[in-house]
Design a protein around this motif. Sequence first.
Motif, mmCIF file in Angstrom:
data_model
loop_
_atom_site.group_PDB
_atom_site.id
_atom_site.type_symbol
_atom_site.label_atom_id
_atom_site.label_comp_id
_atom_site.label_asym_id
_atom_site.label_seq_id
_atom_site.Cartn_x
_atom_site.Cartn_y
_atom_site.Cartn_z
ATOM 1 N N GLY A 1 2.718 32.359 -8.294
ATOM 2 C CA GLY A 1 1.801 31.764 -9.255
ATOM 3 C C GLY A 1 0.399 32.269 -9.015
ATOM 4 N N GLN A 2 -0.288 32.664 -10.089
ATOM 5 C CA GLN A 2 -1.634 33.221 -9.980
ATOM 6 C C GLN A 2 -2.519 32.554 -11.023
ATOM 7 O OE1 GLN A 2 -2.822 35.292 -12.646
ATOM 8 N NE2 GLN A 2 -4.790 35.843 -11.731
ATOM 9 N N GLY A 3 -3.799 32.456 -10.711
ATOM 10 C CA GLY A 3 -4.738 31.896 -11.665
ATOM 11 C C GLY A 3 -6.139 32.395 -11.418
ATOM 12 N N ALA A 4 -6.965 32.320 -12.464
ATOM 13 C CA ALA A 4 -8.369 32.701 -12.358
ATOM 14 C C ALA A 4 -9.202 31.692 -13.134
ATOM 15 C CB ALA A 4 -8.602 34.110 -12.894
ATOM 16 N N VAL A 5 -10.273 31.212 -12.497
ATOM 17 C CA VAL A 5 -11.144 30.202 -13.083
ATOM 18 C C VAL A 5 -12.586 30.697 -13.017
ATOM 19 C CG1 VAL A 5 -11.972 27.821 -12.926
ATOM 20 C CG2 VAL A 5 -9.583 28.343 -12.391
ATOM 21 N N LYS A 6 -13.238 30.745 -14.158
ATOM 22 C CA LYS A 6 -14.648 31.131 -14.218
ATOM 23 C C LYS A 6 -15.508 29.938 -13.824
ATOM 24 C CE LYS A 6 -16.531 31.686 -18.282
ATOM 25 N NZ LYS A 6 -16.876 32.271 -19.613
ATOM 26 N N ALA B 236 3.192 24.126 -4.149
ATOM 27 C CA ALA B 236 2.580 24.978 -3.127
ATOM 28 C C ALA B 236 1.076 25.151 -3.332
ATOM 29 C CB ALA B 236 3.284 26.337 -3.114
ATOM 30 N N LEU B 237 0.706 25.818 -4.416
ATOM 31 C CA LEU B 237 -0.705 26.116 -4.640
ATOM 32 C C LEU B 237 -1.555 24.863 -4.819
ATOM 33 C CD1 LEU B 237 -2.418 28.692 -4.832
ATOM 34 C CD2 LEU B 237 -2.049 28.681 -7.305
ATOM 35 N N ILE B 238 -0.913 23.757 -5.124
ATOM 36 C CA ILE B 238 -1.633 22.495 -5.323
ATOM 37 C C ILE B 238 -2.455 22.120 -4.091
ATOM 38 C CG2 ILE B 238 0.302 21.037 -4.537
ATOM 39 C CD1 ILE B 238 -0.464 19.090 -6.821
ATOM 40 N N HIS B 239 -1.962 22.445 -2.892
ATOM 41 C CA HIS B 239 -2.724 22.155 -1.680
ATOM 42 C C HIS B 239 -4.058 22.908 -1.667
ATOM 43 C CE1 HIS B 239 -0.388 19.535 0.870
ATOM 44 N NE2 HIS B 239 0.696 20.262 0.731
ATOM 45 N N HIS C 75 0.860 -1.171 0.000
ATOM 46 C CA HIS C 75 0.000 0.000 0.000
ATOM 47 C C HIS C 75 0.905 1.233 0.000
ATOM 48 C CE1 HIS C 75 -3.498 -2.516 0.917
ATOM 49 N NE2 HIS C 75 -2.772 -3.095 1.866
ATOM 50 N N VAL C 76 0.438 2.319 -0.635
ATOM 51 C CA VAL C 76 1.329 3.456 -0.856
ATOM 52 C C VAL C 76 0.668 4.762 -0.436
ATOM 53 C CG1 VAL C 76 2.707 4.736 -2.533
ATOM 54 C CG2 VAL C 76 2.385 2.262 -2.815
ATOM 55 N N PHE C 77 1.399 5.519 0.365
ATOM 56 C CA PHE C 77 1.096 6.930 0.612
ATOM 57 C C PHE C 77 2.213 7.721 -0.036
ATOM 58 C CE2 PHE C 77 1.833 10.877 2.779
ATOM 59 C CZ PHE C 77 0.587 11.365 3.109
ATOM 60 N N CYS C 78 1.872 8.705 -0.878
ATOM 61 C CA CYS C 78 2.884 9.497 -1.555
ATOM 62 C C CYS C 78 2.591 10.975 -1.390
ATOM 63 C CB CYS C 78 2.940 9.147 -3.043
ATOM 64 S SG CYS C 78 4.231 10.047 -3.951
ATOM 65 N N GLU C 79 3.625 11.727 -1.072
ATOM 66 C CA GLU C 79 3.489 13.171 -0.960
ATOM 67 C C GLU C 79 3.076 13.785 -2.298
ATOM 68 O OE1 GLU C 79 3.323 15.820 0.789
ATOM 69 O OE2 GLU C 79 3.370 14.742 2.689
ATOM 70 N N LYS C 80 2.482 14.976 -2.209
ATOM 71 C CA LYS C 80 2.152 15.730 -3.415
ATOM 72 C C LYS C 80 3.404 16.427 -3.943
ATOM 73 C CE LYS C 80 2.976 19.512 -1.286
ATOM 74 N NZ LYS C 80 4.142 20.337 -1.696
ATOM 75 N N PRO C 81 3.472 16.774 -5.222
ATOM 76 C CA PRO C 81 2.561 16.329 -6.258
ATOM 77 C C PRO C 81 2.821 14.860 -6.566
ATOM 78 C CG PRO C 81 4.384 17.500 -7.264
ATOM 79 C CD PRO C 81 4.569 17.629 -5.773
ATOM 80 N N LEU C 82 1.764 14.123 -6.819
ATOM 81 C CA LEU C 82 1.948 12.708 -7.115
ATOM 82 C C LEU C 82 2.847 12.555 -8.337
ATOM 83 C CD1 LEU C 82 1.336 9.740 -6.693
ATOM 84 C CD2 LEU C 82 -0.830 10.067 -7.936
ATOM 85 N N PHE D 211 8.880 26.866 -16.153
ATOM 86 C CA PHE D 211 9.357 25.645 -15.502
ATOM 87 C C PHE D 211 9.425 25.837 -13.989
ATOM 88 C CE2 PHE D 211 12.870 23.177 -13.712
ATOM 89 C CZ PHE D 211 12.512 21.891 -14.081
ATOM 90 N N ARG D 212 10.032 26.933 -13.559
ATOM 91 C CA ARG D 212 10.154 27.184 -12.123
ATOM 92 C C ARG D 212 8.791 27.394 -11.479
ATOM 93 N NH1 ARG D 212 14.555 30.247 -14.095
ATOM 94 N NH2 ARG D 212 13.319 32.162 -14.000
ATOM 95 N N GLY D 213 7.921 28.108 -12.141
ATOM 96 C CA GLY D 213 6.594 28.351 -11.572
ATOM 97 C C GLY D 213 5.737 27.103 -11.522
ATOM 98 N N PHE D 214 5.812 26.290 -12.569
ATOM 99 C CA PHE D 214 5.009 25.065 -12.595
ATOM 100 C C PHE D 214 5.468 24.083 -11.531
ATOM 101 C CE2 PHE D 214 4.623 20.656 -14.213
ATOM 102 C CZ PHE D 214 3.245 20.526 -14.110
ATOM 103 N N THR D 215 6.780 23.883 -11.400
ATOM 104 C CA THR D 215 7.280 22.914 -10.421
ATOM 105 C C THR D 215 7.263 23.468 -9.004
ATOM 106 O OG1 THR D 215 9.572 23.628 -10.830
ATOM 107 C CG2 THR D 215 8.740 21.748 -12.108
ATOM 108 N N GLY D 216 7.286 24.800 -8.872
ATOM 109 C CA GLY D 216 7.344 25.424 -7.558
ATOM 110 C C GLY D 216 6.017 25.972 -7.088
ATOM 111 N N ALA D 217 5.705 27.205 -7.497
ATOM 112 C CA ALA D 217 4.515 27.890 -6.995
ATOM 113 C C ALA D 217 3.242 27.094 -7.242
ATOM 114 C CB ALA D 217 4.404 29.276 -7.636
ATOM 115 N N TYR D 218 3.132 26.457 -8.406
ATOM 116 C CA TYR D 218 1.919 25.703 -8.727
ATOM 117 C C TYR D 218 1.930 24.293 -8.111
ATOM 118 C CZ TYR D 218 0.227 29.105 -12.246
ATOM 119 O OH TYR D 218 -0.266 30.212 -12.890
ATOM 120 N N SER D 219 2.861 23.454 -8.556
ATOM 121 C CA SER D 219 2.793 22.030 -8.213
ATOM 122 C C SER D 219 3.294 21.687 -6.822
ATOM 123 C CB SER D 219 3.578 21.196 -9.240
ATOM 124 O OG SER D 219 2.977 21.279 -10.510
#
Length: 368
Positions: free
Chosen positions: A245-250, A211-214, A91-98, A201-209
């Motif tokens: 990292g910033q985002g907006a979703v309608k 941090a903000l992923i939580h 059985h596996v528990f894995c930290e984010k991002p998977l 690359f830095r934003g996707f792996t850092g701020a997004y994947s």
Amino acid sequence: MSRLRVGVVGVGMISQVEHIPNLLRLGELFELVGVADPSRISRQFVTDTHGIANFETVDQLFDQRLDAVVIGSPDPLHHEQVLAALAVGLHVFCEKPLCYSLAEIAEIVAARDAARKIMQVGYMKRFDPSYRLALASLPGTSSTLRAVSVEVNDPDAWPFIAHQPYRRGTDIPKDMIAAVAAKQKRQVEQAIGVPFTDLAFRGFTGAYSSALIHDVNAVHGLLDALGVPDGEIVGAQIFANGDGGQGAVKLLDGQALWTMTHLTVPKLADYKERITLFFDDASLELEFPSPWLNHHPTRLTVTTSHGHTLSKKDLRAGYAEAFVEEMRGFWAAIVNGDPVVNPPEHAARDQALLLGLTRRHLATGPFD
């Protein structure tokens, strides 16, 4: 009560400060058999501190008689290590991002189903007592939702772990570090699927994947409780050299807007994280402490207005620690057959949004 034999892969900060002490604290549920890490400094520190056996490789750890594994290794290694654990029946528990890519997550889902094992992702906010209370205390409905706001400023961990026993592994061979970095670059190329900049690359792996992923995962749970479907990305920017990292979703065809921002402020020893839902006549706010501060309750506030009379109600559900509770949840899913709170399917949904934000940033250019 069944006591599970568990190993930990990767003994960096998250494992030393959270997972290893918490598994030991839950000794009635888990027997921590050993840890694996290529850093002799880190793994020996864990042995000296906790009296736990240590191993240099994952294979050596998996040769022990284990029921489950907790993976807290660098992000680019998650995919291969999760698959390896499932392949040997753990059985596996894995930290984010998977994983970074949806294709890699799909491989994990297929391997989990073939192995018929539990696979849980490390989104501890879903186990926060205040978050769970928020799901039951929403002061509006999908028809009255107007906005969702996520705001985070974060210095990273340094102000909050200085009092913790922790030893950084400074002895990793340079060729191993370079190989993991190259693997990460290939994984991100596959995940994003379009040419990208160093900033992206830095934003996707850092701020997004990282941090903000939580917060993305937490908001998805709140929207599910309201019956609000996934929305349409209408904006995204990566900034501050990838630390922002910033985002907006309608949402709901424009009835509501979800905005989100995470910014690392590296030399400011201040942490603020707020998720706020605004309805026609009420709001709900979750204000999280730094995740490294255990047993500091998240503040849950419901604000309502009756004419000119404004009322604020603070709700508290206790002092249970989310990092501990997620391990209880992992155990309960394995032993009791309880539903998995954070399956890989949730990770795929979260990662799909973060990939979409990154592509939106690349399509518009910085601050176009």
